[in-house]
Scaffold this active site. Sequence first.
Site, short mmCIF file in Angstrom:
data_model
loop_
_atom_site.label_atom_id
_atom_site.label_comp_id
_atom_site.label_asym_id
_atom_site.label_seq_id
_atom_site.Cartn_x
_atom_site.Cartn_y
_atom_site.Cartn_z
N SER A 1 50.09 -18.61 24.54
CA SER A 1 50.22 -17.81 23.33
C SER A 1 49.06 -18.11 22.37
O SER A 1 48.81 -17.35 21.44
CB SER A 1 51.55 -18.09 22.63
N ASP B 1 50.24 -24.71 29.59
CA ASP B 1 50.43 -23.45 30.32
C ASP B 1 49.26 -23.18 31.25
O ASP B 1 48.09 -23.36 30.87
CB ASP B 1 50.47 -22.30 29.30
N GLU C 1 62.91 -16.81 28.65
CA GLU C 1 62.39 -16.09 27.49
C GLU C 1 63.03 -14.72 27.37
O GLU C 1 63.02 -13.93 28.33
CB GLU C 1 60.85 -15.95 27.57
N GLU D 1 54.41 -19.02 34.96
CA GLU D 1 55.34 -17.90 34.79
C GLU D 1 55.68 -17.29 36.15
O GLU D 1 54.79 -17.11 36.98
CB GLU D 1 54.71 -16.81 33.91
O1 KIV Z 1 52.84 -19.40 25.58
C1 KIV Z 1 53.85 -19.77 24.97
O2 KIV Z 1 53.81 -20.13 23.79
C2 KIV Z 1 55.10 -19.78 25.70
C3 KIV Z 1 56.37 -19.97 24.93
C4 KIV Z 1 56.66 -18.74 24.19
C5 KIV Z 1 57.48 -20.40 25.79
O3 KIV Z 1 55.10 -19.61 26.88
#
Ligand code: KIV
Length: 289
Positions: A51, A89, A188, A121
């Site tokens: 994000s 991530d 989510e 994901e």
């Molecule tokens: O990228 C992110 O911040 C996320 C959260 C919303 C779980 O994957």
Amino acid sequence: MVSAQNEIRRLTAPDIRARKGGEPIVSLTSYHAHTARIVDAYCDVILVGDSLGMVMHGLETTVPVTLDMMILQGQAVMRGSKRALVVVDMPFGSYEASKKQAFASASRVLKETGCGAIKIEGGRRLAETISFLAERGVPVMGHVGLTPQAINTLGSFRAQGRNEIDWGPIEADARAVAEAGAFAVVLEAVAEPLARRITSQISIPTIGIGASPACDGQILVLEDMLGLSPRVPRFVKRFGELGPSIEQAVRTYAQEVRARTFPGAEHVYPMRQATVAKLPERGKGPSRA
Ligand code: KIV
């Protein structure tokens, strides 16, 4: 002698895995050293979420985020924190092509940031990859329900499973991720009763964002809950309103700079006493020859 700093042990993926059904797991995102330091004191998990592409860089989606961007901010968060498990991530395009590609990307993230886990994901389609990574020493957090990296096939960021007929594939995704060896899974924007049901069915902690209070933990994007993001999804509670106070501070700063009242005497460096040059008073200087 062991210093106080050495006594602080970072939480690990197995510590979080062991919290299934126990005390709720508190998680927030962070992308910077300074916010990581604040968040670290209260959270079990800090997610360096992709994000950051939207929050830090103003991108429309997370799709353009690169592995190098994630590694840079992962390093910053590791420097700013000392107790929470830091999860980084994996961005779109860094793990989907093959298990080998996923391992190459994940090992870069672990080696270059020192973080304790990665997040990817996807559900059933990623199960083999999750097993491959977990068997090779990469702790994996799963992410099912709304998966923002799939925006181009989903068409919009909308809640998942609001009709019971759609529950099957989402449940199957969560189960596949758990059975593949993930230590936790983000749910989510999953309809509340479905998130509750998945939480009761799978063996690993669920971490909800727009999901259910029954989840084993919760996560929010820090800037959303602080009131800094212009768009606020339904699932965000604003725990702070930093936008107006930042604006007020910037307005006051600009006024003071223009009025020359900032910096004040207390914000500048006077000369040390011994080195103060004796400047002649105006009009009383030595007369020129
Ligand atoms: O990228 C992110 O911040 C996320 C959260 C919303 C779980 O994957």
